[in-house]
Scaffold this motif. Structure first.
Motif, PDB file in Angstrom:
ATOM      1  N   THR A 281       0.743  -1.152   0.148  1.00 43.72           N
ATOM      2  CA  THR A 281       0.058  -0.130   0.021  1.00 43.72           C
ATOM      3  C   THR A 281       0.926   1.426   0.160  1.00 43.72           C
ATOM      4  N   LEU A 282       0.590   2.184  -0.895  1.00 43.91           N
ATOM      5  CA  LEU A 282       0.971   3.571  -0.604  1.00 43.91           C
ATOM      6  C   LEU A 282      -0.205   4.304  -0.236  1.00 43.91           C
ATOM      7  N   VAL A 283       0.195   5.243   0.621  1.00 47.22           N
ATOM      8  CA  VAL A 283      -0.626   6.302   1.269  1.00 47.22           C
ATOM      9  C   VAL A 283      -0.456   7.671   0.782  1.00 47.22           C
ATOM     10  N   ALA A 284      -1.583   8.243   0.065  1.00 43.88           N
ATOM     11  CA  ALA A 284      -1.433   9.492  -0.453  1.00 43.88           C
ATOM     12  C   ALA A 284      -2.750  10.381  -0.226  1.00 43.88           C
ATOM     13  N   THR A 285      -2.750  11.601  -0.837  1.00 42.78           N
ATOM     14  CA  THR A 285      -4.002  12.379  -0.539  1.00 42.78           C
ATOM     15  C   THR A 285      -4.868  12.300  -1.798  1.00 42.78           C
ATOM     16  N   VAL A 286      -6.287  12.737  -1.276  1.00 42.28           N
ATOM     17  CA  VAL A 286      -6.885  12.950  -2.290  1.00 42.28           C
ATOM     18  C   VAL A 286      -6.611  13.892  -3.607  1.00 42.28           C
ATOM     19  N   MET A 287      -5.413  14.524  -3.422  1.00 43.88           N
ATOM     20  CA  MET A 287      -4.871  15.490  -4.653  1.00 43.88           C
ATOM     21  C   MET A 287      -4.001  14.625  -5.728  1.00 43.88           C
ATOM     22  N   SER A 288      -3.787  13.156  -5.043  1.00 44.68           N
ATOM     23  CA  SER A 288      -3.052  12.467  -6.171  1.00 44.68           C
ATOM     24  C   SER A 288      -3.502  12.187  -7.259  1.00 44.68           C
ATOM     25  N   ASN A 289      -2.898  11.984  -8.474  1.00 46.89           N
ATOM     26  CA  ASN A 289      -3.391  11.667  -9.644  1.00 46.89           C
ATOM     27  C   ASN A 289      -4.066  10.489 -10.004  1.00 46.89           C
ATOM     28  N   LEU A 290      -5.083  10.356 -10.879  1.00 47.49           N
ATOM     29  CA  LEU A 290      -5.930   9.301 -10.833  1.00 47.49           C
ATOM     30  C   LEU A 290      -4.940   8.088 -11.671  1.00 47.49           C
ATOM     31  N   LEU A 324       5.214   4.010   3.293  1.00 47.01           N
ATOM     32  CA  LEU A 324       5.398   4.625   2.012  1.00 47.01           C
ATOM     33  C   LEU A 324       4.547   5.599   1.955  1.00 47.01           C
ATOM     34  N   GLY A 325       4.473   6.786   1.916  1.00 44.18           N
ATOM     35  CA  GLY A 325       3.388   7.707   1.668  1.00 44.18           C
ATOM     36  C   GLY A 325       3.758   9.219   1.169  1.00 44.18           C
ATOM     37  N   GLY A 326       3.025   9.881   0.848  1.00 45.09           N
ATOM     38  CA  GLY A 326       3.167  11.468   0.683  1.00 45.09           C
ATOM     39  C   GLY A 326       2.216  12.138  -0.282  1.00 45.09           C
ATOM     40  N   GLU A 327       2.583  13.409  -0.828  1.00 47.25           N
ATOM     41  CA  GLU A 327       1.547  14.215  -1.484  1.00 47.25           C
ATOM     42  C   GLU A 327       2.372  14.468  -2.702  1.00 47.25           C
ATOM     43  N   GLN A 328       1.244  14.995  -3.683  1.00 46.36           N
ATOM     44  CA  GLN A 328       1.685  15.184  -5.017  1.00 46.36           C
ATOM     45  C   GLN A 328       2.585  16.377  -4.959  1.00 46.36           C
ATOM     46  N   SER A 329       2.389  17.331  -3.966  1.00 40.28           N
ATOM     47  CA  SER A 329       3.201  18.608  -3.765  1.00 40.28           C
ATOM     48  C   SER A 329       4.634  17.887  -3.418  1.00 40.28           C
TER      49      SER A 329
END
Length: 451
Positions: A281-290, A324-329
């Motif tokens: 699993t990768l954890v990211a936010t609702v902003m990450s690209n489809l 592992l996780g993060g944001e598009q930013s």
């Protein structure tokens, strides 16, 4: 309870304007000190780091006064990256870590971020309790119990050694020409030093802070300067940090930018192949690209989405045991190595992939095809609420009906600036622009009326 001062990443605003005043910083320090020095003993410690903003001197002194007034002992690190504060909070057995920074914001802004004794950012509950104390009368310590302050001169070097230890043992960067853009911020010394010590030919950019130029036409939010340096010097890759060095953008040998989604996609794919990606699993936010979600799904991996803010990513990672996780930013969080986003750490992991595979940055940084995504920000007067206006609500409802399963729409307030962020994804570029422009126009009109 609703929080007045704390946003998604601590307290932030324009320096010398409420709530980011010296007086408020002193009170915040006193409230935090009283929260953590809850047994009355004199052994409690707090470490304080800062970026390169001129106002950092003011807030450093004010926080120190507030903390020591309640009996906390303060260890001053000076300019260091935000992840160094998380690391040194645990390493120095402190009860609290504080980073004075407004991250990617312009120089006139500043902020105060808190880390708990485990090196992770404080929970919402802890920050709410500090707010409660802040709004009351904080009882100072007795004169004989006032805390001490001490300057720690080698904090940067301790961080550098920890970061180098995350790089594969025995691997070197010989033969790689690397542009490192430090945004005239907190990483301006340590990032070039680490790369040079690992053998890279280093081309530094944004390494001359003067208190006013942090993030100015440089860094992860303005990568053009780094791109120009790559082309001019014929570099192999660029690493572009933000003001407190907890974000990163990677630039390839052509100066093309890879955002956090592409970097996370690369790391998740490699880690899964190496059986290192916990829970698949990768954890990211609702902003990450489809496109990232589709890439992972094709490989039997999962994308778990959270609210925007790296603290929420980390909370989900810890709750699920993911690493592992993060944001598009550009916040990339690797809990095997660090407790928060670390731009330099992520940059080193990318460089190690280049060395191990022998592939150029342009190949490694294009992991998946992005679904067209459009993000526009609309500034509004603080205290206003454009999203509550009927015309804005109607525009959002119309956009959702227009997309009708063809894409994704996300409208939210920024947690760090007075901005409404309007984001949509859709494979039809014309439709994408239509829905975003329509909402932006209504939000702007409502903001103007409210202002």
């Amino acid at each position: 309870m609703a929080r007045k001062f704390f946003g998604t990443d601590g307290v932030r605003g324009t320096a010398n304007k409420y709530p980011m005043t010296a007086e408020m910083a002193l009170r915040i320090g006193a409230a935090a000190g009283r929260y953590f020095r809850n047994d009355g003993s004199n052994g409690h410690r707090v470490v304080i780091g800062k970026d390169t903003r001129l106002s950092g001197y003011m807030f450093e002194n004010a926080l120190t006064a507030g903390l020591t007034s309640t009996g906390m002992n303060v260890l001053l690190l000076g300019p260091v990256p935000t992840p160094a504060v998380g690391m040194l909070t645990t390493s120095m057995r402190a009860d609290l870590g504080i980073m004075i920074s407004a991250s990617h914001n312009p120089a006139q802004d500043n902020g105060i971020k808190f880390f708990g004794p485990d090196g992770f950012k404080l929970s919402d509950d802890a920050e709410s309790e500090i707010e409660r104390l802040l709004e009351g009368e904080v009882e100072p310590a007795q004169a004989t119990n006032i805390g001490r302050a001490k300057r720690i001169d080698d904090g940067r070097f301790r961080y550098a050694e920890r970061i180098k230890a995350t790089f594969p043992h025995g691997m070197r960067l010989d033969g790689l020409k690397v542009v490192i853009d430090c945004a005239h911020g907190a990483g301006y010394k340590v990032a070039p030093e680490v790369l040079w010590e690992l053998g890279a030919t280093v081309i530094p950019v944004g390494t001359d802070p003067n208190g006013y130029n942090i993030n100015e036409n440089c860094g992860s939010t303005s990568p053009r300067t780094a791109a120009e340096a790559i082309v001019t010097h014929g570099a192999d890759v660029g690493i572009s940090l933000d003001g407190d060095a907890d974000r990163v953008m990677i630039l390839d040998e052509n100066g093309q930018v890879a955002d956090g989604d592409q970097i996370m996609g690369l790391f998740a794919t490699r880690w899964a192949e190496q059986d290192r990606l916990r829970g698949g699993t990768l954890v990211a936010t609702v902003m990450s690209n489809l496109g990232l979600e589709r890439h992972l799904d094709e490989r039997g991996l999962t994308l778990k989405r959270t609210a925007v803010g790296d603290r929420y990513v980390v909370e989900a990672m810890r709750a699920g045991g993911f690493n592992l996780g993060g944001e598009q930013s550009g916040h990339i969080v690797m809990t095997d190595y660090a407790t928060t986003g670390d731009g330099l750490l992520a940059g080193l992991q990318f460089l190690s992939a280049m060395v191990e595979t022998g592939r150029p940055a342009s190949e490694l940084s294009r992991v998946f095809e992005t679904v067209p995504q459009l993000l526009q920000n609309v500034r509004f007067e603080e205290g206003a609420d454009p999203l509550a206006q009927a015309p804005v609500k109607a525009a959002i409802a119309e956009a959702e009906a227009t997309l009708n399963g063809q894409g994704r729409l996300l409208i939210r307030k920024s947690g760090t600036e007075p901005l409404i962020r309007v984001m949509a994804e859709c494979t039809d570029d014309g439709l994408l622009a239509q829905v975003v422009d329509g909402i932006v126009a209504e939000v702007a009109a409502a903001s103007s009326v409210n202002g």
